[in-house]
Design a protein around this motif. Structure first.
Motif, PDB file in Angstrom:
ATOM      1  N   VAL A 218       0.782  -1.085  -0.046  1.00 12.00           N
ATOM      2  CA  VAL A 218       0.006   0.088   0.046  1.00 12.00           C
ATOM      3  C   VAL A 218       0.910   1.296   0.069  1.00 12.00           C
ATOM      4  N   THR A 219       1.905   1.341   1.012  1.00  9.79           N
ATOM      5  CA  THR A 219       2.339   2.671   1.087  1.00  9.79           C
ATOM      6  C   THR A 219       3.642   2.691  -0.183  1.00  9.79           C
ATOM      7  N   HIS A 220       3.933   1.532  -0.951  1.00  4.79           N
ATOM      8  CA  HIS A 220       4.590   1.644  -2.039  1.00  4.79           C
ATOM      9  C   HIS A 220       3.722   1.905  -3.285  1.00  4.79           C
ATOM     10  N   GLY A 221       2.552   2.331  -3.145  1.00  2.00           N
ATOM     11  CA  GLY A 221       1.504   2.823  -4.076  1.00  2.00           C
ATOM     12  C   GLY A 221       0.655   1.624  -4.888  1.00  2.00           C
ATOM     13  N   ALA A 222       0.708   0.288  -4.391  1.00  2.00           N
ATOM     14  CA  ALA A 222       0.017  -0.491  -5.247  1.00  2.00           C
ATOM     15  C   ALA A 222      -1.472  -0.022  -5.070  1.00  2.00           C
ATOM     16  N   CYS A 223      -2.156  -0.536  -6.429  1.00  2.00           N
ATOM     17  CA  CYS A 223      -3.468  -0.165  -6.430  1.00  2.00           C
ATOM     18  C   CYS A 223      -3.997  -1.471  -5.512  1.00  2.00           C
ATOM     19  N   ASP A 224      -3.626  -2.598  -5.410  1.00  2.00           N
ATOM     20  CA  ASP A 224      -4.010  -3.712  -4.622  1.00  2.00           C
ATOM     21  C   ASP A 224      -3.089  -4.936  -4.413  1.00  2.00           C
ATOM     22  N   TYR A 225      -3.646  -5.561  -3.478  1.00  2.00           N
ATOM     23  CA  TYR A 225      -2.598  -6.742  -3.254  1.00  2.00           C
ATOM     24  C   TYR A 225      -3.301  -7.974  -3.090  1.00  2.00           C
ATOM     25  N   ILE A 226      -3.037  -8.662  -3.901  1.00  2.00           N
ATOM     26  CA  ILE A 226      -3.716  -9.994  -4.033  1.00  2.00           C
ATOM     27  C   ILE A 226      -2.900 -11.221  -3.490  1.00  2.00           C
ATOM     28  N   ILE A 227      -3.676 -11.947  -2.533  1.00  2.00           N
ATOM     29  CA  ILE A 227      -3.012 -13.026  -1.881  1.00  2.00           C
ATOM     30  C   ILE A 227      -2.909 -14.339  -2.887  1.00  2.00           C
ATOM     31  N   LYS A 228      -1.933 -15.079  -2.989  1.00  2.00           N
ATOM     32  CA  LYS A 228      -1.760 -16.172  -3.690  1.00  2.00           C
ATOM     33  C   LYS A 228      -2.264 -17.425  -3.019  1.00  2.00           C
ATOM     34  N   PRO A 229      -2.807 -18.289  -3.465  1.00  2.00           N
ATOM     35  CA  PRO A 229      -3.147 -18.614  -4.703  1.00  2.00           C
ATOM     36  C   PRO A 229      -4.058 -17.687  -5.330  1.00  2.00           C
ATOM     37  N   VAL A 230      -4.240 -17.165  -6.631  1.00  2.00           N
ATOM     38  CA  VAL A 230      -5.141 -16.112  -7.110  1.00  2.00           C
ATOM     39  C   VAL A 230      -6.182 -17.010  -7.659  1.00  2.00           C
ATOM     40  N   ARG A 231      -7.503 -16.483  -7.408  1.00  2.00           N
ATOM     41  CA  ARG A 231      -8.636 -17.105  -7.935  1.00  2.00           C
ATOM     42  C   ARG A 231      -9.179 -16.224  -9.053  1.00  2.00           C
ATOM     43  N   MET A 232      -9.838 -16.864  -9.736  1.00  2.00           N
ATOM     44  CA  MET A 232     -10.343 -16.282 -10.889  1.00  2.00           C
ATOM     45  C   MET A 232     -11.276 -14.885 -10.491  1.00  2.00           C
ATOM     46  N   GLU A 233     -11.981 -14.984  -9.477  1.00  2.00           N
ATOM     47  CA  GLU A 233     -12.636 -13.973  -8.993  1.00  2.00           C
ATOM     48  C   GLU A 233     -12.142 -12.632  -8.724  1.00  2.00           C
ATOM     49  N   SER A 234     -10.848 -13.040  -8.100  1.00  2.00           N
ATOM     50  CA  SER A 234      -9.911 -11.901  -7.850  1.00  2.00           C
ATOM     51  C   SER A 234      -9.630 -11.116  -9.066  1.00  2.00           C
ATOM     52  N   LEU A 235      -9.164 -11.913 -10.169  1.00  2.00           N
ATOM     53  CA  LEU A 235      -8.853 -11.071 -11.690  1.00  2.00           C
ATOM     54  C   LEU A 235      -9.947 -10.457 -12.057  1.00  2.00           C
ATOM     55  N   LYS A 236     -11.034 -10.930 -11.862  1.00  2.00           N
ATOM     56  CA  LYS A 236     -12.087 -10.415 -12.749  1.00  2.00           C
ATOM     57  C   LYS A 236     -12.355  -9.174 -12.469  1.00  2.00           C
ATOM     58  N   ASN A 237     -11.985  -8.800 -11.099  1.00  2.00           N
ATOM     59  CA  ASN A 237     -12.144  -7.115 -11.010  1.00  2.00           C
ATOM     60  C   ASN A 237     -11.357  -6.218 -11.115  1.00  2.00           C
ATOM     61  N   ILE A 238     -10.062  -6.789 -11.632  1.00  2.00           N
ATOM     62  CA  ILE A 238      -8.941  -5.694 -11.244  1.00  2.00           C
ATOM     63  C   ILE A 238      -9.056  -4.566 -12.170  1.00  2.00           C
ATOM     64  N   TRP A 239      -9.899  -4.715 -13.351  1.00  2.00           N
ATOM     65  CA  TRP A 239     -10.214  -3.618 -14.108  1.00  2.00           C
ATOM     66  C   TRP A 239     -10.629  -2.278 -13.396  1.00  2.00           C
ATOM     67  N   GLN A 240     -11.201  -2.598 -12.145  1.00  2.00           N
ATOM     68  CA  GLN A 240     -11.777  -1.484 -11.405  1.00  2.00           C
ATOM     69  C   GLN A 240     -10.594  -0.389 -11.154  1.00  2.00           C
TER      70      GLN A 240
END
Lengths: 151, 654
Positions: B108-130
């Motif tokens: 967060v402090t380095h400026g990431a828009c989001d932080y996803i925990i692996k293992p990554v699920r499809m659902e997490s990626l579906k909304n990255i466009w936001q």
């Protein structure tokens, strides 16, 4: 008929993987990625995993031998392996990686060595199981496809 | 481009979102790639952070979003995040199996828009466009004061942003960057003002800090001095048309944050450079060979030349460098350098060591693992150290070793044992020991009494040059050098940490206690470098055990040494007194050390140490005898030169 029995066999086999904790739901995610575009995706990924994880485990073996006290290095290496294992849903292997990591945190070299043996064991075990699974799947697969499309 | 895809079938956003995927794990990369494609995104994969950065630098406009792993071999994911933020201002999503709060916070402090925990699920990626939308929205909001933020604009914004990305305009990018990184509220006003002042910027053009531009900026900042750099002056130095002070100001703010953040990872870098410094200091390690030899020779009158010739190559191991400097110190001491000199340098050494240690044991490991022959220097080092840094053995500070004793010591011991037994025939164990005691005494004297000790040491030097003790020492060195490589690695690591502890302890011991305290330890170390030092490295317990052994032997030795030196040298009379006092101190120290160290699992470890010498006592006996012999020889030579009463010499014998 034999196909359906093979199917059943496959289903039972797969179910046992989950029941016994070898695989977790992440594996379902992988399966969902398989489709007409990537018909052998699951097997490709699994094969890739077992190949790459051999490399990672080799690194860990090397580190345990040459730098057994370098727990930072070991931690970093096991983190890679764990991430990789979790990505395909290799639950037991992932858990053993966590145990290894705990020993790293405690700087317990004996523990690290022991748990890494377990990691390797789980790796081999899962590999064997999935190899059998895919072998069976290959027998069933084309037929299954034909059956599906035929339907 | 979204446009082209849109033209084909007008796919609904986020279809065709252009994602750059960065992950070093091939399995993860394959899975994520497939997942993203399933989301109908346009994916470019990259397994290395540097490659990703290059791609982005070349084709920043071709991407909407970056998805990156945190832990990558060639570059830290957060560093990549910083770079992207500084240079490209694209939304970045971090991924990792590591879900520790502090790591997520770092994202967060380095400026990431989001932080996803692996293992990554499809659902997490579906909304990255936001995240892409959000960014554009914030940007357009800043840039388009009067613009509406309907979907068309947003989408258009996405496209336009990409189109105009290369234009160097004032201020626009700032808002985006600001949104991306921590809020920099002071930029708001600037941008708002800018907006009004530059109506031409209604088109959402923004300053794109290309690599060149950023480099100019960096050059200007560094020219002015990071702390003193002000936007106005930077702007003048950069002399880039179309760049405003506000652009520079916000970029400077960002840059300063970046510098602060990377000062941590730079620690690693520093370590790396430190490691390389160690490398360079290893040059001195090579000196160790001669240095140690010199040190030894100085103190023990063992011909340096012999020493060097015996162990020319191996000494120059990297790890030795650390020890080398230590040895160098000792050498200095031996050569009569004032004790104070030693300490500062030792302190520096310690500092260095602690830096190394603190930062990462990896460096040490890497350093350590370089040459098996590290053991060799260690052996000699231990000699040196042992003599000079006695107390560390006894001090509880030894437990500060970053390297756990445990298995390493075992392994070391095992290999040592193997080696030692092998080497034993070549050199009598006692021989080295005797040398050690001599060294110790000289060292001790030096520490305690600079002038006296230097005289003493020089006296010793003069005397021992022709001694067989040189053979002993050499032999001893030889033993150390024959240590196998596998323990060497361990030794290296332990070595690097070893000297540090040695120094720490030695210093404190020197400072706080009479040198006598250190004496016993020193001799312990010196006497059985392989065992003791390794032991020391391996475990404090071992060390303690060894110390015990040696202390007892030392006691007798001290007396002898004191006597001997007394006889021969007028100046050594003082030394003698010192030695005697040292002997007393050793007793005290022995008790103290025993008291200090609760465990003395010597038995377990000492077994490994078996060089074939036999039980401890015989070990000590041999040592004693040898030391006495050595001393006698040394003294004898001196006697020839001067007259002295031999009577008192042997009165001290234990």
């Amino acid at each position: 008929m034999e196909y359906s029995s093979l199917h059943r066999q496959l289903a039972t086999m797969k179910k046992s993987f989950f029941d016994q904790g070898f695989l977790d739901e992440q594996f379902f995610q992988i399966e969902e990625l398989q489709d007409d575009v990537s018909p052998n995706f699951v097997e490709e990924v699994v094969t890739l995993f077992f190949k790459d994880s051999l490399r990672l485990m080799g690194n860990i073996d090397h580190a345990l031998e040459k730098f057994p006290q370098d727990f930072d290095r070991l931690d970093s290496l096991i983190h890679q392996l764990k991430g990789s294992a979790s990505s395909i849903g290799a639950a037991k292997m992932k858990n053993e990686c966590t145990v290894f990591r705990d020993f790293c945190d405690k700087e317990n070299q004996e523990g690290c060595i022991r748990s890494f043996q377990k990691v390797k064991k789980e790796h081999a075990c899962l590999r064997q199981k999935l190899e059998n699974y895919f072998q069976l799947l290959r027998q069933v697969g084309p037929v299954a496809k034909a059956t599906r499309s035929g339907n | 481009m979204l446009d082209s895809e849109g033209a084909a079938s007008a796919p609904e956003f986020p279809v065709g979102l252009r994602v750059l995927l960065v992950d070093d794990d091939p399995t993860c990369l394959k899975i994520l790639d497939r997942m993203l494609r399933k989301c109908l995104y346009h994916v470019t994969t990259c397994s290395q952070a540097m490659a990703a950065l290059n791609i982005l630098r070349a084709k920043k406009e071709c991407f909407d979003l970056v998805l990156s792993d945190v832990y990558m071999p060639d570059m830290d994911g957060f560093k990549l995040l910083e770079h992207i933020g500084l240079e490209m201002d694209l939304p970045v999503i971090m991924m990792s199996a590591d879900d520790h709060k502090d790591v997520v916070m770092k994202g967060v402090t380095h400026g990431a828009c989001d932080y996803i925990i692996k293992p990554v699920r499809m659902e997490s990626l579906k909304n990255i466009w936001q995240h892409v939308v959000r960014k554009k929205k914030n940007e357009s909001k800043e840039l388009d004061n009067s613009g509406s933020l309907d979907d068309n604009d947003r989408q258009r914004g996405v496209v336009d942003e990409g189109d105009n990305a290369s234009s160097v305009c004032a201020g626009n990018w700032k808002s985006v960057k600001r949104k991306k990184v921590e809020g920099k509220d002071d930029d708001d006003d600037d941008e708002a003002v800018e907006e009004h002042e530059d109506p031409s910027h209604a088109k959402k053009s923004r300053v794109v800090w290309s690599v060149d531009l950023h480099q100019k900026f960096v050059n200007a900042v560094h020219h002015l001095g990071v702390d003193k750099a002000v936007p106005k002056k930077i702007l003048e130095l950069m002399s880039v048309a179309g760049l405003t002070r506000e652009n520079v100001a916000s970029h400077l703010q960002k840059y300063r944050l970046y510098l602060r953040r990377v000062s941590m990872p730079q620690y690693q870098g520093r370590l790396d450079s430190f490691a390389s410094c160690q490398d360079s200091s290893y040059g001195p390690v090579g000196l160790i060979d001669s240095f140690n030899v010199h040190g030894l020779a100085v103190s023990t009158q063992i011909p340096l030349q012999n020493r060097t010739s015996i162990h020319p190559g191996p000494r120059s191991n990297t790890n030795v460098g650390i020890g080398a400097s230590t040895v160098g110190q000792l050498g200095l001491i031996a050569s009569g350098a004032p004790p104070n000199m030693v300490f500062p340098s030792v302190q520096q050494m310690n500092k260095q060591m602690s830096n190394t240690r603190g930062s990462s044991s990896n460096i040490q490991s890497s350093q350590l693992g370089q040459t098996p022959s590290v053991v060799q220097p260690y052996g000699s080092m231990s000699l040196q150290f042992g003599e000079e840094m006695p107390n560390f053995l006894t001090s509880s500070q030894t437990s500060n070793f970053s390297l756990p004793g445990g298995t390493m010591s075992e392994q070391m011991n095992k290999s040592l044992t193997m080696q030692q037994t092998h080497n034993l025939p070549q050199f009598s164990f006692s021989q080295p020991r005797s040398n050690i005691s001599i060294l110790h005494s000289s060292g001790q004297l030096l520490n305690n009494n600079a002038s006296n000790s230097s005289r003493f040491s020089s006296a010793l030097m003069q005397q021992t040059s022709s001694n067989e003790s040189s053979n002993h020492i050499l032999g001893r060195l030889g033993i150390t050098t024959n240590i196998t490589s596998s323990p060497a690695n361990y030794m290296k690591s332990s070595f690097s940490s070893f000297p540090q502890d040695l120094y720490v302890d030695a210093q404190s011991s020197f400072m706080n206690e009479l040198s006598g305290n250190s004496y016993p330890s020193a001799s312990c170390i010196g006497v059985s470098p392989q065992t003791t030092s390794f032991q020391l490295l391996g475990s404090n317990h071992d060390l303690k055990g060894k110390i015990k052994m040696f202390q007892s032997s030392l006691m007798s030795h001290h007396n002898t040494v004191a006597t001997v030196s007394n006889r021969d040298n007028n100046s050594s009379v003082t030394v003698k007194e010192e030695i005697i006092s040292l002997s007393n101190d050793i007793d005290v120290e022995k008790t103290t050390s025993f008291a200090q160290h609760k465990n003395a699992n010597i038995d377990d470890d000492s077994i490994r140490l078996h060089y074939g010498v036999g039980p401890d006592m015989s070990y000590q006996d041999v040592l004693l005898d040898d030391i006495q012999n050595e001393l006698m020889t040394v003294v004898g030579n001196q006697q020839q030169e001067r007259t002295g009463n031999t009577d008192s010499m042997f009165d001290y014998s234990v």
